[in-house]
Design an enzyme around this catalytic site. Structure first.
Site, PDB file in Angstrom:
ATOM      1  N   GLU A 655       0.756  -1.212  -0.397  1.00 22.76           N
ATOM      2  CA  GLU A 655      -0.244   0.106   0.495  1.00 22.76           C
ATOM      3  C   GLU A 655       0.755   1.050   0.012  1.00 22.76           C
ATOM      4  O   GLU A 655       1.969   1.573   0.564  1.00 22.76           O
ATOM      5  CB  GLU A 655      -1.039  -0.215   0.894  1.00 22.76           C
ATOM      6  CG  GLU A 655      -1.775  -0.925   0.875  1.00 22.76           C
ATOM      7  CD  GLU A 655      -3.435  -1.078   2.613  1.00 22.76           C
ATOM      8  OE1 GLU A 655      -2.960  -0.365   3.033  1.00 22.76           O
ATOM      9  OE2 GLU A 655      -3.454  -1.976   2.227  1.00 22.76           O
ATOM     10  N   SER A 656       0.765   2.299  -0.718  1.00 26.29           N
ATOM     11  CA  SER A 656       1.313   3.704  -0.487  1.00 26.29           C
ATOM     12  C   SER A 656       1.157   4.499   0.854  1.00 26.29           C
ATOM     13  O   SER A 656       2.412   4.614   0.768  1.00 26.29           O
ATOM     14  CB  SER A 656       0.773   4.290  -2.315  1.00 26.29           C
ATOM     15  OG  SER A 656      -0.451   4.888  -1.521  1.00 26.29           O
TER      16      SER A 656
END
Length: 1321
Positions: A655-656
């Site tokens: 996940e960013s």
């Protein structure tokens, strides 16, 4: 070493030789030089160019070379000075000019070189010679710039060989100490150029060139132990390597007119020359140096290089040799242009030179930081890379170098050695990475060589297995060798035996360390009682074993708990934290710092879980993330390297937002430690994120259009506080990521990762902070901890190899291992280990296999394995029996089998100490004397069932005689086999197990006795004759042990008595066994009564078992039983004091009164008791009276014995009178009253017994009884008896007797009645 110091070191020798120089010697040397001049001129005359000039006779036409030689010839005989006072340049220069000249041919140059070599070998100049420095420098310079015309390949090779010869002579000359570091490097460089050039020449030149290179390296590094470190510090100055670059034009050139070929030749030389030794930066980037060096190698300034040879030249040489191993330098090299095949030839050559340098330099490398740094970093990293070479020659050489490094420098190479074992050797030995069988074999051989080092095992465990930051090298090594020794579904191979040798080396080393001493340090508990940050625990003193041994045990305990906690964490993080809190490895109130350190320093954690935890938005997780990033040391480290190291510890979440949080923490920590380029942490964050994107772009196969360097630089403009980062810096970051992917998905528990450059940089950083290397001093400080870990796998592996092997040498190797393991297990009181070993050996003896005698003898004689196992088993039992527990059962089974086959002498089960302890256990070699020759009858009797000793057994054997088949006579081969088997059993000293059982520890003795009783119970559960004999034999062993342990009878008595009672009281037990039990019990009682007064009553009470004998057994053996009881009483009557004891004895005697065969012995014993006042006591008076009455009433012994019994009764009244007088003299009133009462009761009891006998139908007995009664009544008049006693006496005795007599009289005739009823009162 300074020049003055060198001169002083050899001054005395030179002064001594100086006085010996005579004029004749000067003339001799002059003649020698003159000869060399003539030789050179003669060869020159043979050349057309030089010969024409000589023939012309015109001095102006003579070449300068010829003129200088002729001038020297004129001068040499005019010099009157001693040779060491003459400038050597004067007589060397003409020859050196010939060597430098490019107009001379190869033969002329070769002769000149020979002349120089001869002058060097004659030691015409030395350290005290005038201007010796210029002379040596001139020789080296001339050799480096040697030029000549090549007329034919052979002459060219001769010249090259002579150059090598002179180079080596220079280094071995007594004047070589004046050579500077630069000249020494030039010599090595020149030699290596010839090595390179020889690649296209003959095999002879190649070998000579390489040999010379080896000798040069050995000569140079042999001086390292004598070199002082003074004046050899590093300086920031010029680069000697750069200076050498300028000398590339001075190659050995061909003046044959082919300019193109010459230019190509020069390029070829320069591509591999000494000047190309600058290493490719592995641990650095543009602005930092993580391992102590940048792109350019650090070098010494020109001043140091112009000093006399010492450490600087060695640094350059070692640096150059390491550069030959640097794979990155040779990427893309054209194999055709490289005459030395780099795949194997060059590395192997360089490794052999490095090995020689390390062998000769030894531990002196530790005194010189620059040399040591080269070994720690450059050399070891290259060794790690070449460890995976497909060439077994290279791998073998790498292992040899590491072994030498371990021997000399292990204190400085702790983490490097760990990485080598974990990343290279253990992987290859496990056939990982597609390793071939040959590679695996070399790796295992290397491990075995290390195991043979006396200190290796102990130090490996102490430094690696007990360090939470290191892997368990010792455990992995032993487990690997154990698995490699197992022949799984395949015959035993060389690999199996090789691994076995390693295991044997491990345990034999431990056995040698313990010797015959006691444990060095006590094993204390390492449990943690309170929470202490485990990553902060330090040892107070690593030089004191009393400090570091408990510390290492504590750290090993912590390491085990951390591994368990990691396993819990991987399944459920919450449970993992709870376990660590319960183990006091995390505080009760968990804080971010402790969790971060748990993630950082614990191996085996799931990297996915760590990444998810660190990337979480939870406040606590964010705090842990920042603490986690601060545990890294990013100083002097490039950004991409730091990022690689950081991401190696966990898997970056996908996940960013999580990636953003992780990179922010990383950037903050990196910026705090490295601020050389970045102006703020935001710049660090942006470039870090850009590197992650670039890594995905370049190494994701789904991305078709890859980012270019210009794209990357353009994407990172104005990120450094509005300014651009240096283009060179960004370019280097780009190429680093493209060539070497940042891996973020490594599996947990995959062992030691591949040694990529980033990990090596981290290792070098850790090596500066790691705990010092502990020297175990070859003492068994931690051997107990080590052996408890490896005992099971090692014994199992040795047992499997022993079982599967058919090689006698392997048998003996395994036996050595068994004995060493037994010694260690006994030393540390590891009973379970020793039991497993004994049980395993019992299986190999084949004694427990069902077979007949003839089959067993022949098979045992032919089975070397079984014979060795048997002797080894009983050797262990005799040596370490104190620590055997459950293994006794198997041992007794084996002994029982030998007894069944008749290989044990009768002394095994009957050897007991005599009453005066004069019969001690036989000597080890004399326990079972063999007959001079074994007859066939002997062999037959050994195989036949033994004669039963019981009555029913003998009767059943008699009935079976007719059914037996005749036995065949044994052959000579069988007799010989039987003889050898007997000799083998004799060597086992089996009888010592039982005769020496008095020295066994109490626990072992109890286990031995319980094993014997268990086997005995099993044997008597069946009706077969073999089991009956086995049960009897076990009982004999039990009796033997009991008799030999009289001082510990209280320990054995309960079990012994219960076992005997079960035999005697059982109705299904064979008579022979009951017989042995009864007589054994009697023997034990007889032997122990004199020594165990506190057990007299208990011992005698046990004899009541005789009263419970089966009637058949009792009738058959009661005579012998009575005789034994008589011996017991006569020998121990003085020790029997209690009424209970006498009751048992006299009950046994009283029973014999009606036994035809036993009555005589019983009455004899009773007479012994009652005839001696010392034995007739108040405690046994009534019992004796009752027993005597039964003998008097018995008709077994005719009238005479009854009369003798009456005499005993009548005589006992004297004891009563005596006791009465003694009572009157007693001072204590209470005692007097009690004794008087007892005497009166005993007197009445005596009278009542006589009254009963007076009713006997035998007249003679009846009359004698009346007389005896009369005597007892009259004799008591001497004693003052109470007045009320006499009426009682008349009522109970006299009147009762008269009434009975009158009753008898009425039934008989009056005449007989009158005659038999007269009683004189």
């Amino acid at each position: 070493m300074g020049l003055l110091e060198i001169q002083h070191s050899i001054g005395m020798m030179e002064e001594h030789e100086e006085c010996k120089v005579a004029p004749s010697k000067r003339a001799s040397v002059a003649c020698t030089i003159n000869t060399e001049i003539g030789t050179v001129l003669a060869v020159m005359r043979r050349n057309v160019r030089w010969g024409g000039r000589l023939m012309s006779g015109n001095g102006q036409l003579e070449h300068s070379l010829i003129q200088s030689l002729k001038t020297l010839r004129k001068q040499i005989f005019t010099w009157q000075k001693q040779w060491h006072k003459i400038n050597p340049v004067l007589y060397l220069q003409p020859f050196l000019d010939v060597i430098r000249s490019d107009e001379t041919s190869a033969p002329i140059t070769g002769v000149a070189l020979s002349s120089v070599y001869k002058i060097l070998m004659l030691d015409m100049f030395d350290m005290k010679t005038v201007n010796v420095e210029d002379a040596m420098f001139s020789i080296v310079d001339a050799l480096k710039s040697c030029r000549f015309e090549v007329t034919d390949p052979a002459s060219e090779e001769v010249v090259l060989m002579k150059i090598l010869q002179v180079l080596l002579a220079c280094m071995k000359s007594r004047a070589s100490f004046v050579l500077t570091n630069q000249h020494v490097c030039t010599i090595v460089d020149t030699c290596f150029r010839i090595v390179h050039q020889a690649g296209t020449k003959s095999e002879l030149l190649q070998r000579i060139a390489r040999h010379t290179m080896h000798e040069l390296v050995r000569c140079i590094f042999s001086r390292l132990p004598e070199v002082d470190n003074v004046g050899h510090a590093l300086a920031n100055g010029g680069n000697f390597i750069e200076q050498e670059n300028g000398s590339l034009d001075n190659d050995y050139t061909h003046t044959d007119g082919n300019v193109d070929n010459r230019a190509h030749y020069d390029d070829e030389i320069s591509s591999v020359s000494f000047a190309s030794s600058a290493p490719v930066a592995r641990a650095t980037d543009g602005n930092a140096n993580g391992s102590g060096k940048g792109k350019e190698a650090d070098s010494y300034d020109s001043h140091l290089m112009n000093q006399p040879c010492g450490v600087p030249c060695m640094v350059e040489i070692l640096h150059f040799l390491c550069s030959l191993l640097d794979v990155a330098e040779h990427v893309g090299m054209n194999p055709k242009s490289n005459t030395l095949a780099f795949e194997e030839d060059v590395p192997l050559f360089a490794l052999s030179l490095i090995n020689s340098a390390i062998e000769l330099g030894g531990s002196s490398f530790t005194k010189h930081p620059k040399l040591l740094n080269l070994i720690q970093d450059d050399l070891f990293f290259n060794l790690m890379q070449f460890g995976f070479s497909m060439s077994t020659l290279i791998l073998s050489m790498v292992c040899s170098i590491v072994l030498n490094l371990y021997h000399h420098l292990r204190t400085e190479l702790k983490l490097q050695l760990e990485a080598f074992f974990s990343c290279v050797i253990l992987r290859l030995a496990q056939s990982r990475h597609g390793a071939s069988y040959q590679q695996q074999e070399v790796a295992v051989e290397a491990l075995v060589d290390f195991c043979r080092q006396r200190s290796f095992i102990g130090e490996t465990y102490a430094n690696f297995d007990c360090d939470i930051a290191c892997s368990n090298v010792f455990e992995d090594l032993v487990n690997l060798l154990s698995k490699s020794a197992f022949p799984v579904n395949s015959p035993l191979s060389a690999m199996h035996t090789l691994a076995l040798d390693g295991l044997i080396a491990v345990i034999e080393g431990m056995a040698e360390r313990i010797g015959d001493a006691s444990p060095v340090l006590e094993t204390a508990s390492a449990n943690l009682e309170v929470y202490t940050p485990f990553w902060m625990i330090k040892c107070d003193d690593y030089n004191d074993p009393h400090n570091w041994v408990p510390f290492l045990r504590r750290m090993k305990h912590i390491k085990k708990k951390l591994m368990i906690g990691a396993d819990h964490f991987n399944r459920d993080p919450k449970k993992g934290f709870e376990f660590l809190q319960g183990s006091h490895l995390l505080p009760e109130e968990i804080d971010p710092r402790s969790v971060a350190c748990f993630f950082r320093f614990t191996a085996g954690l799931d990297k996915n879980l760590i990444g998810d935890f660190l990337g979480s938005h939870d406040e606590f997780c964010v705090q842990v993330l920042h603490e986690f990033s601060r545990t890294f040391d990013f100083q002097d480290m490039s950004l991409d390297t730091a990022l690689r190291i950081f991401l190696e510890t966990f898997r970056l979440p996908g996940e960013s937002q999580k990636i953003q949080r992780v990179l922010e923490a990383f950037s903050e920590s990196y910026f705090e430690q490295s601020r050389d380029i970045f102006v703020n942490k935001d710049a660090t964050l942006l470039l870090s994120y850009s590197l992650i994107m670039l890594n995905t772009d370049q190494h994701n196969v789904q991305v078709k259009k890859k980012m270019t360097e210009e794209d990357f630089i353009r994407n990172n403009r104005h990120i450094n506080g509005g300014n651009d980062l240096p283009r060179e810096f960004l370019s280097e970051m780009y190429h680093s990521i493209c060539k070497n992917e940042i891996r973020t998905t490594r599996e947990q528990g995959a062992g030691f990762p591949d040694m990529v450059p980033s990990l090596w940089i981290e290792l070098m950083h850790k090596s500066k902070k790691t705990a010092p290397y502990i020297m175990a001093d070859n003492r068994p400080f931690l051997d107990y901890d080590m052996f408890t870990i490896i005992a099971g796998p090692i014994i199992a592996a040795i047992s499997v190899v022993f079982d599967h092997s058919d090689d006698e040498d392997v048998y003996h190797t395994c036996i050595d291992g068994f004995l060493a393991a037994a010694k260690i297990a006994a030393f540390y009181h590891l009973e379970d280990v020793l039991d497993d070993l004994v049980i395993s050996l019992c299986k190999f003896t084949t004694l427990l296999n069902p077979s007949y005698l003839e089959e067993f003898v022949m098979a045992f004689d032919e089975d070397t394995k079984a014979r060795l196992a048997t002797t080894t088993l009983f050797t262990i039992v005799n040596r370490y029996g104190d620590y055997i527990r459950m293994g006794w059962r198997n041992i007794i089974d084996c002994i029982l089998r030998l007894h069944e086959f008749g290989f044990l002498s009768a002394r095994v089960a009957t050897a007991t100490a005599t009453a005066d302890d004069s019969a001690i256990a036989p000597e080890p070699g004399n326990e079972m004397p063999l007959t001079k020759s074994l007859s066939s009858g002997h062999l037959l009797s050994a195989g036949m069932p033994r004669r039963p000793s019981g009555l029913m057994g003998r009767f059943s054997q008699l009935l079976s005689f007719d059914s037996e088949e005749p036995r065949s006579q044994p052959t000579d081969e069988e007799l010989a086999a039987h003889q050898r088997t007997m000799e083998t059993i004799q060597q086992c000293c089996i009888s010592n197990i039982f005769t020496e059982s008095k020295f066994l520890q109490a626990d072992s003795l109890l286990q031995l006795v319980q094993a014997i009783m268990a086997v005995g119970r099993t044997s008597r559960a069946t009706d077969s004759p073999e089991d009956e004999r086995a049960a009897v034999f076990c009982l004999e062993l039990l009796i033997t042990i009991t008799l030999n342990n009289r001082d510990r009878i209280s320990l054995l008595w309960k079990g012994f008595y219960e076992h005997i009672a079960n035999i005697v009281q059982s109705s299904a037990v064979p008579p022979a066994l009951v017989e042995k039990a009864v007589f054994g019990l009697l023997s034990v009682c007889q032997r122990l009564l004199p020594y165990k007064e506190n057990l007299v009553d208990e011992l005698l009470r046990s004899l009541q078992l005789v009263l419970k004998l089966d009637a058949r057994v009792a009738d058959a053996h009661y005579e012998q039983i009575t005789q034994e009881v008589g011996h017991l009483v006569k020998a121990n009557a003085a020790h029997i004091r209690s009424q209970m004891g006498w009751r048992t004895v006299l009950s046994l005697l009283a029973i014999t009164a009606r036994h035809p065969e036993a009555s005589e012995a019983g009455f004899d014993t009773l007479s012994f008791i009652m005839s001696d006042r010392a034995h007739l006591l108040p405690s046994n008076f009534v019992l004796c009276i009752d027993a005597a009455r039964q003998f008097a009433e018995s008709r077994v012994g005719q009238v005479e014995r009854s009369v003798r019994a009456l005499d005993l009764l009548a005589g006992s009244v004297d004891c009563l009178v005596c006791w009465a007088h003694e009572t009157e003299d007693a001072s204590m009133a209470e005692d007097m009253a009690k004794m008087s009462e007892d005497i009166r009761e005993m007197w009445l009891r005596l009278l009542q017994s006589l009254r009963k006998i007076c009713m006997d139908n035998r007249e003679e007995v009846r009359n004698h009884a009346l007389l005896s009664l009369q005597k007892c009544l009259v004799r008591m008049h001497e004693v003052s008896l109470p007045h009320d006693l006499w009426p009682r006496c008349f009522d109970v005795v006299i009147f009762a007797m008269v009434d009975e007599l009158l009753g008898i009289a009425r039934e008989q005739s009056p005449t007989r009645t009158t005659r038999t009823s007269k009683v004189r009162l």
